[in-house]
Design a protein around this motif. Structure first.
Motif, PDB file in Angstrom:
ATOM      1  N   VAL A  68       5.848   1.907   8.017  1.00  0.00           N
ATOM      2  CA  VAL A  68       6.662   1.000   8.827  1.00  0.00           C
ATOM      3  C   VAL A  68       7.784   1.799   9.470  1.00  0.00           C
ATOM      4  O   VAL A  68       8.525   2.501   8.775  1.00  0.00           O
ATOM      5  N   ARG A  69       7.881   1.694  10.777  1.00  0.00           N
ATOM      6  CA  ARG A  69       8.955   2.373  11.501  1.00  0.00           C
ATOM      7  C   ARG A  69       9.775   1.319  12.245  1.00  0.00           C
ATOM      8  O   ARG A  69       9.225   0.488  12.965  1.00  0.00           O
ATOM      9  N   PHE A  70      11.099   1.347  12.063  1.00  0.00           N
ATOM     10  CA  PHE A  70      11.983   0.434  12.773  1.00  0.00           C
ATOM     11  C   PHE A  70      12.550   1.143  13.994  1.00  0.00           C
ATOM     12  O   PHE A  70      13.084   2.257  13.889  1.00  0.00           O
ATOM     13  N   ASP A  71      12.451   0.511  15.151  1.00  0.00           N
ATOM     14  CA  ASP A  71      13.026   1.123  16.347  1.00  0.00           C
ATOM     15  C   ASP A  71      14.517   0.805  16.416  1.00  0.00           C
ATOM     16  O   ASP A  71      15.084   0.190  15.506  1.00  0.00           O
ATOM     17  N   ARG A  72      15.170   1.223  17.486  1.00  0.00           N
ATOM     18  CA  ARG A  72      16.625   1.076  17.560  1.00  0.00           C
ATOM     19  C   ARG A  72      17.072  -0.380  17.672  1.00  0.00           C
ATOM     20  O   ARG A  72      18.249  -0.684  17.501  1.00  0.00           O
ATOM     21  N   TRP A  73      16.157  -1.287  17.967  1.00  0.00           N
ATOM     22  CA  TRP A  73      16.496  -2.718  18.019  1.00  0.00           C
ATOM     23  C   TRP A  73      16.175  -3.419  16.697  1.00  0.00           C
ATOM     24  O   TRP A  73      16.314  -4.630  16.592  1.00  0.00           O
ATOM     25  N   GLY A  74      15.724  -2.656  15.712  1.00  0.00           N
ATOM     26  CA  GLY A  74      15.384  -3.253  14.427  1.00  0.00           C
ATOM     27  C   GLY A  74      14.013  -3.884  14.378  1.00  0.00           C
ATOM     28  O   GLY A  74      13.691  -4.609  13.431  1.00  0.00           O
ATOM     29  N   VAL A  75      13.178  -3.626  15.394  1.00  0.00           N
ATOM     30  CA  VAL A  75      11.821  -4.190  15.423  1.00  0.00           C
ATOM     31  C   VAL A  75      10.889  -3.274  14.628  1.00  0.00           C
ATOM     32  O   VAL A  75      10.822  -2.067  14.894  1.00  0.00           O
ATOM     33  N   PRO A  76      10.157  -3.820  13.653  1.00  0.00           N
ATOM     34  CA  PRO A  76       9.260  -2.978  12.849  1.00  0.00           C
ATOM     35  C   PRO A  76       7.942  -2.697  13.568  1.00  0.00           C
ATOM     36  O   PRO A  76       7.379  -3.578  14.227  1.00  0.00           O
ATOM     37  N   HIS A  77       7.464  -1.475  13.431  1.00  0.00           N
ATOM     38  CA  HIS A  77       6.146  -1.078  13.937  1.00  0.00           C
ATOM     39  C   HIS A  77       5.320  -0.653  12.727  1.00  0.00           C
ATOM     40  O   HIS A  77       5.723   0.252  11.991  1.00  0.00           O
ATOM     41  N   VAL A  78       4.184  -1.324  12.535  1.00  0.00           N
ATOM     42  CA  VAL A  78       3.421  -1.178  11.298  1.00  0.00           C
ATOM     43  C   VAL A  78       2.097  -0.466  11.573  1.00  0.00           C
ATOM     44  O   VAL A  78       1.380  -0.803  12.526  1.00  0.00           O
ATOM     45  N   GLU A  79       1.780   0.500  10.717  1.00  0.00           N
ATOM     46  CA  GLU A  79       0.493   1.189  10.765  1.00  0.00           C
ATOM     47  C   GLU A  79      -0.201   0.975   9.422  1.00  0.00           C
ATOM     48  O   GLU A  79       0.316   1.369   8.373  1.00  0.00           O
ATOM     49  N   ALA A  80      -1.379   0.326   9.466  1.00  0.00           N
ATOM     50  CA  ALA A  80      -2.120   0.041   8.243  1.00  0.00           C
ATOM     51  C   ALA A  80      -3.592   0.344   8.474  1.00  0.00           C
ATOM     52  O   ALA A  80      -4.090   0.296   9.603  1.00  0.00           O
ATOM     53  N   SER A  81      -4.306   0.637   7.401  1.00  0.00           N
ATOM     54  CA  SER A  81      -5.715   1.004   7.513  1.00  0.00           C
ATOM     55  C   SER A  81      -6.650  -0.189   7.364  1.00  0.00           C
ATOM     56  O   SER A  81      -7.868  -0.038   7.519  1.00  0.00           O
ATOM     57  N   SER A  82      -6.111  -1.368   7.056  1.00  0.00           N
ATOM     58  CA  SER A  82      -6.958  -2.560   6.926  1.00  0.00           C
ATOM     59  C   SER A  82      -6.177  -3.797   7.347  1.00  0.00           C
ATOM     60  O   SER A  82      -4.931  -3.798   7.345  1.00  0.00           O
ATOM     61  N   GLU A  83      -6.900  -4.855   7.687  1.00  0.00           N
ATOM     62  CA  GLU A  83      -6.251  -6.101   8.087  1.00  0.00           C
ATOM     63  C   GLU A  83      -5.478  -6.705   6.915  1.00  0.00           C
ATOM     64  O   GLU A  83      -4.385  -7.259   7.099  1.00  0.00           O
ATOM     65  N   ARG A  84      -6.044  -6.591   5.723  1.00  0.00           N
ATOM     66  CA  ARG A  84      -5.377  -7.155   4.551  1.00  0.00           C
ATOM     67  C   ARG A  84      -4.040  -6.466   4.309  1.00  0.00           C
ATOM     68  O   ARG A  84      -3.033  -7.112   4.035  1.00  0.00           O
ATOM     69  N   ASP A  85      -4.005  -5.137   4.414  1.00  0.00           N
ATOM     70  CA  ASP A  85      -2.764  -4.394   4.227  1.00  0.00           C
ATOM     71  C   ASP A  85      -1.749  -4.740   5.318  1.00  0.00           C
ATOM     72  O   ASP A  85      -0.545  -4.852   5.057  1.00  0.00           O
ATOM     73  N   LEU A  86      -2.249  -4.901   6.537  1.00  0.00           N
ATOM     74  CA  LEU A  86      -1.364  -5.262   7.641  1.00  0.00           C
ATOM     75  C   LEU A  86      -0.732  -6.628   7.404  1.00  0.00           C
ATOM     76  O   LEU A  86       0.471  -6.824   7.613  1.00  0.00           O
ATOM     77  N   ALA A  87      -1.536  -7.594   6.940  1.00  0.00           N
ATOM     78  CA  ALA A  87      -1.024  -8.937   6.669  1.00  0.00           C
ATOM     79  C   ALA A  87       0.007  -8.911   5.549  1.00  0.00           C
ATOM     80  O   ALA A  87       1.050  -9.572   5.628  1.00  0.00           O
ATOM     81  N   ALA A  88      -0.260  -8.131   4.498  1.00  0.00           N
ATOM     82  CA  ALA A  88       0.679  -8.042   3.382  1.00  0.00           C
ATOM     83  C   ALA A  88       1.997  -7.419   3.828  1.00  0.00           C
ATOM     84  O   ALA A  88       3.084  -7.882   3.447  1.00  0.00           O
ATOM     85  N   ALA A  89       1.914  -6.362   4.643  1.00  0.00           N
ATOM     86  CA  ALA A  89       3.133  -5.725   5.136  1.00  0.00           C
ATOM     87  C   ALA A  89       3.925  -6.684   6.003  1.00  0.00           C
ATOM     88  O   ALA A  89       5.167  -6.739   5.933  1.00  0.00           O
ATOM     89  N   LEU A  90       3.225  -7.478   6.831  1.00  0.00           N
ATOM     90  CA  LEU A  90       3.915  -8.438   7.694  1.00  0.00           C
ATOM     91  C   LEU A  90       4.636  -9.494   6.857  1.00  0.00           C
ATOM     92  O   LEU A  90       5.786  -9.857   7.153  1.00  0.00           O
ATOM     93  N   GLY A  91       3.977  -9.989   5.812  1.00  0.00           N
ATOM     94  CA  GLY A  91       4.628 -10.968   4.946  1.00  0.00           C
ATOM     95  C   GLY A  91       5.858 -10.402   4.281  1.00  0.00           C
ATOM     96  O   GLY A  91       6.898 -11.071   4.184  1.00  0.00           O
ATOM     97  N   TYR A  92       5.758  -9.170   3.813  1.00  0.00           N
ATOM     98  CA  TYR A  92       6.900  -8.512   3.167  1.00  0.00           C
ATOM     99  C   TYR A  92       8.052  -8.356   4.153  1.00  0.00           C
ATOM    100  O   TYR A  92       9.216  -8.643   3.828  1.00  0.00           O
ATOM    101  N   LEU A  93       7.753  -7.940   5.376  1.00  0.00           N
ATOM    102  CA  LEU A  93       8.796  -7.716   6.374  1.00  0.00           C
ATOM    103  C   LEU A  93       9.447  -9.023   6.805  1.00  0.00           C
ATOM    104  O   LEU A  93      10.656  -9.071   7.030  1.00  0.00           O
TER     105      LEU A  93
END
Length: 246
Positions: free
Chosen positions: A50-75
């Motif tokens: 997860v990388r946050f840009d200067r506006w605080g917007v997270p950019h997520v890189e995940a290897s599966s849809e399930r991991d992406l969904a979990a990261a989104l819920g956490y964020l």
């Protein structure tokens, strides 16, 4: 005597200031988003970046849809847990549990609107892939709740709220809320316009609204034509406001 009273007054003021300061620090430091370091989420299939840009917007890189969904819920929990908590309670008519009688009218409104029936229908209609997304998202929210414990946002701490585990239904609550919000156009609820269409027909509705370019999908016109409306059943737009019976 006067000097003792003065000293006592000063001591009380100092204690009050210290208490206020401690309370402010307690609230200010609670539930703050974490945007650096490593966090462990149970069930991840691989590392998520997860990388946050200067506006605080997270950019997520995940290897599966399930991991992406979990990261989104956490964020989402990390940044807006109060919004999540109030939103699910609104759609499920449970705001009065934490806000008291002031929220009862809104709870009744969503009951009359049929939000719970809509949630039942949505949940039962989920396909395997969609359900996996929602479950992954819920796992992410719950991972944040487990990691933070009582370290909640100040609004929830002041209300004394202890969030229940997040569920698929809780996420679907926001689908219902967005559907309701998007049904409002220029102050005129779509539900009221449909009643007018059903009662007066397409041509008369266009005349009533004063918009000759109004787009009425043929499927909606046909649906209204096939539904009988009792005489005088068309209501003014204000009838769809919170608290009114639908």
């Amino acid at each position: 005597m006067g000097r003792k009273l003065a000293f006592a007054a000063v001591a009380v003021m100092v204690l009050a200031a210290l208490a206020a300061g401690a309370g402010w620090l307690w609230l200010r430091g609670s539930g703050r988003p974490v945007r650096q370091g490593e966090q462990r989420l149970p069930g991840l299939e691989a590392q998520v970046r997860v990388r946050f840009d200067r506006w605080g917007v997270p950019h997520v890189e995940a290897s599966s849809e399930r991991d992406l969904a979990a990261a989104l819920g956490y964020l989402h929990a990390n940044d807006r847990l109060t919004q999540l908590e109030l939103g699910r309670r609104a759609a499920q008519s449970r705001l009065a549990e934490i806000l008291g009688p002031a929220a009862l009218e809104l709870d009744v409104y969503f009951l009359r609107l049929g939000a719970r029936r809509a949630l039942d229908a949505l949940e039962s209609s989920l396909g395997e892939r969609a359900r996996a997304w929602y479950r992954g998202y819920a796992d992410g929210v719950n991972a944040w709740l487990a990691a933070r414990g009582s370290d909640l946002p100040p609004e929830l701490r002041l209300l004394g709220v202890e969030p229940e585990p997040w569920t698929v239904r809780d996420s679907l609550s926001f689908v219902v809320l967005m559907a309701r919000d998007l049904a409002f156009w220029n102050g005129r609820p779509e539900e009221a316009r449909f009643r007018w269409l059903r009662a007066f027909g397409a041509a008369r509705l266009v005349e009533l609204l004063g918009d000759p370019e109004l787009h009425l999908p043929p499927a909606i016109v046909e649906l209204a034509r096939n539904q009988s409306a009792p005489a005088g059943s068309a209501r003014r737009p204000r009838d769809a406001e919170p608290g009114a019976q639908l």
